[in-house]
Scaffold this motif. Structure first.
Motif, short mmCIF file in Angstrom:
data_model
loop_
_atom_site.label_atom_id
_atom_site.label_comp_id
_atom_site.label_asym_id
_atom_site.label_seq_id
_atom_site.Cartn_x
_atom_site.Cartn_y
_atom_site.Cartn_z
N MET A 143 19.16 -58.32 -10.24
CA MET A 143 20.44 -57.80 -9.84
C MET A 143 20.58 -57.82 -8.32
SD MET A 143 22.05 -54.49 -11.37
CE MET A 143 23.59 -53.90 -10.94
N ILE A 144 21.78 -58.10 -7.79
CA ILE A 144 22.03 -58.23 -6.35
C ILE A 144 22.29 -56.84 -5.77
CG2 ILE A 144 23.58 -59.21 -4.64
CD1 ILE A 144 24.15 -61.46 -6.60
N PRO A 145 21.62 -56.50 -4.67
CA PRO A 145 21.80 -55.18 -4.05
C PRO A 145 23.08 -55.14 -3.20
CG PRO A 145 20.13 -56.40 -2.88
CD PRO A 145 20.55 -57.24 -4.05
N TRP A 146 24.24 -55.01 -3.84
CA TRP A 146 25.53 -55.05 -3.15
C TRP A 146 25.66 -53.98 -2.07
CZ3 TRP A 146 28.08 -59.26 -3.20
CH2 TRP A 146 28.02 -60.12 -4.30
N PRO A 147 25.22 -52.75 -2.28
CA PRO A 147 25.35 -51.75 -1.20
C PRO A 147 24.62 -52.16 0.07
CG PRO A 147 24.89 -50.67 -3.28
CD PRO A 147 24.73 -52.15 -3.51
N LYS A 148 23.44 -52.76 -0.05
CA LYS A 148 22.70 -53.19 1.13
C LYS A 148 23.40 -54.36 1.82
CE LYS A 148 18.07 -51.72 -0.16
NZ LYS A 148 16.70 -52.15 -0.40
N ILE A 149 23.92 -55.29 1.05
CA ILE A 149 24.64 -56.44 1.62
C ILE A 149 25.90 -55.96 2.33
CG2 ILE A 149 25.92 -58.55 1.09
CD1 ILE A 149 23.88 -59.05 -1.15
N LEU A 150 26.65 -55.07 1.69
CA LEU A 150 27.87 -54.53 2.28
C LEU A 150 27.55 -53.76 3.55
CD1 LEU A 150 30.91 -54.19 2.08
CD2 LEU A 150 30.51 -52.19 0.64
N GLY A 151 26.49 -52.97 3.51
CA GLY A 151 26.07 -52.22 4.70
C GLY A 151 25.70 -53.16 5.83
N GLY A 152 24.96 -54.22 5.53
CA GLY A 152 24.58 -55.19 6.55
C GLY A 152 25.77 -55.89 7.16
N VAL A 153 26.75 -56.22 6.32
CA VAL A 153 27.97 -56.87 6.82
C VAL A 153 28.73 -55.91 7.73
CG1 VAL A 153 30.22 -57.77 6.13
CG2 VAL A 153 28.16 -58.51 4.94
N LEU A 154 28.81 -54.65 7.36
CA LEU A 154 29.51 -53.66 8.19
C LEU A 154 28.80 -53.45 9.53
CD1 LEU A 154 30.59 -51.01 5.54
CD2 LEU A 154 32.03 -52.64 6.76
N VAL A 155 27.49 -53.41 9.51
CA VAL A 155 26.73 -53.27 10.76
C VAL A 155 26.94 -54.50 11.64
CG1 VAL A 155 24.40 -53.18 11.74
CG2 VAL A 155 25.01 -51.67 9.85
N LEU A 156 26.90 -55.68 11.05
CA LEU A 156 27.13 -56.91 11.80
C LEU A 156 28.54 -56.94 12.40
CD1 LEU A 156 26.01 -59.65 12.65
CD2 LEU A 156 26.92 -60.59 10.52
N ALA A 157 29.52 -56.50 11.63
CA ALA A 157 30.90 -56.46 12.13
C ALA A 157 31.03 -55.46 13.28
CB ALA A 157 31.86 -56.10 11.00
N ALA A 158 30.36 -54.32 13.18
CA ALA A 158 30.42 -53.32 14.24
C ALA A 158 29.78 -53.85 15.52
CB ALA A 158 29.73 -52.04 13.78
N VAL A 159 28.65 -54.53 15.40
CA VAL A 159 27.98 -55.11 16.57
C VAL A 159 28.85 -56.19 17.21
CG1 VAL A 159 25.99 -56.48 17.31
CG2 VAL A 159 25.66 -54.52 15.80
N ALA A 160 29.45 -57.04 16.39
CA ALA A 160 30.32 -58.10 16.91
C ALA A 160 31.52 -57.49 17.63
CB ALA A 160 30.77 -59.01 15.79
N TRP A 161 32.11 -56.45 17.06
CA TRP A 161 33.26 -55.79 17.69
C TRP A 161 32.86 -55.19 19.04
CZ3 TRP A 161 34.17 -50.62 18.97
CH2 TRP A 161 35.46 -50.33 19.37
N ALA A 162 31.68 -54.54 19.10
CA ALA A 162 31.21 -53.92 20.35
C ALA A 162 30.99 -54.99 21.43
CB ALA A 162 29.92 -53.15 20.10
N VAL A 163 30.40 -56.10 21.05
CA VAL A 163 30.16 -57.18 22.01
C VAL A 163 31.48 -57.73 22.55
CG1 VAL A 163 29.31 -59.55 22.25
CG2 VAL A 163 27.90 -57.83 21.12
N LEU A 164 32.45 -57.93 21.68
CA LEU A 164 33.76 -58.43 22.12
C LEU A 164 34.47 -57.44 23.04
CD1 LEU A 164 35.04 -60.12 18.83
CD2 LEU A 164 34.24 -61.23 20.93
#
Length: 80
Positions: free
Chosen positions: A1-22
């Motif tokens: 089974m795919i760990p969707w909460p971990k993937i979603l959390g990782g995507v959100l963290v990546l989006a937050a880091v990208a937003w901060a850099v911009l």
């Protein structure tokens, strides 16, 4: 089974880091733009002041010395 909460959390963290850099890059660009604008305004003010000095010199009968950047008063005229 795919760990969707971990993937979603990782995507959100990546989006937050990208937003901060911009945001940091945008703030830096705005800071540089304002510094250049201040320099340009100061140069324009100095240019206007020098032009005014030049005009007053000529209107007063003086001679502008471009090398020294100042007005040399004309010698008094002698009568013959």
């Amino acid at each position: 089974m795919i760990p969707w909460p971990k993937i979603l959390g990782g995507v959100l963290v990546l989006a937050a880091v990208a937003w901060a850099v911009l945001q940091i890059r945008e703030d830096g660009a705005e800071s540089v733009k304002q510094a250049i604008e201040r320099q340009n305004n100061e140069a324009a003010s100095q240019s206007d002041a020098r032009r005014s000095d030049y005009d007053r010199c000529l209107d007063g009968g003086g001679v502008w010395d471009f090398g020294a950047g100042k007005c040399l008063r004309a010698a008094p005229r002698r009568r013959h």
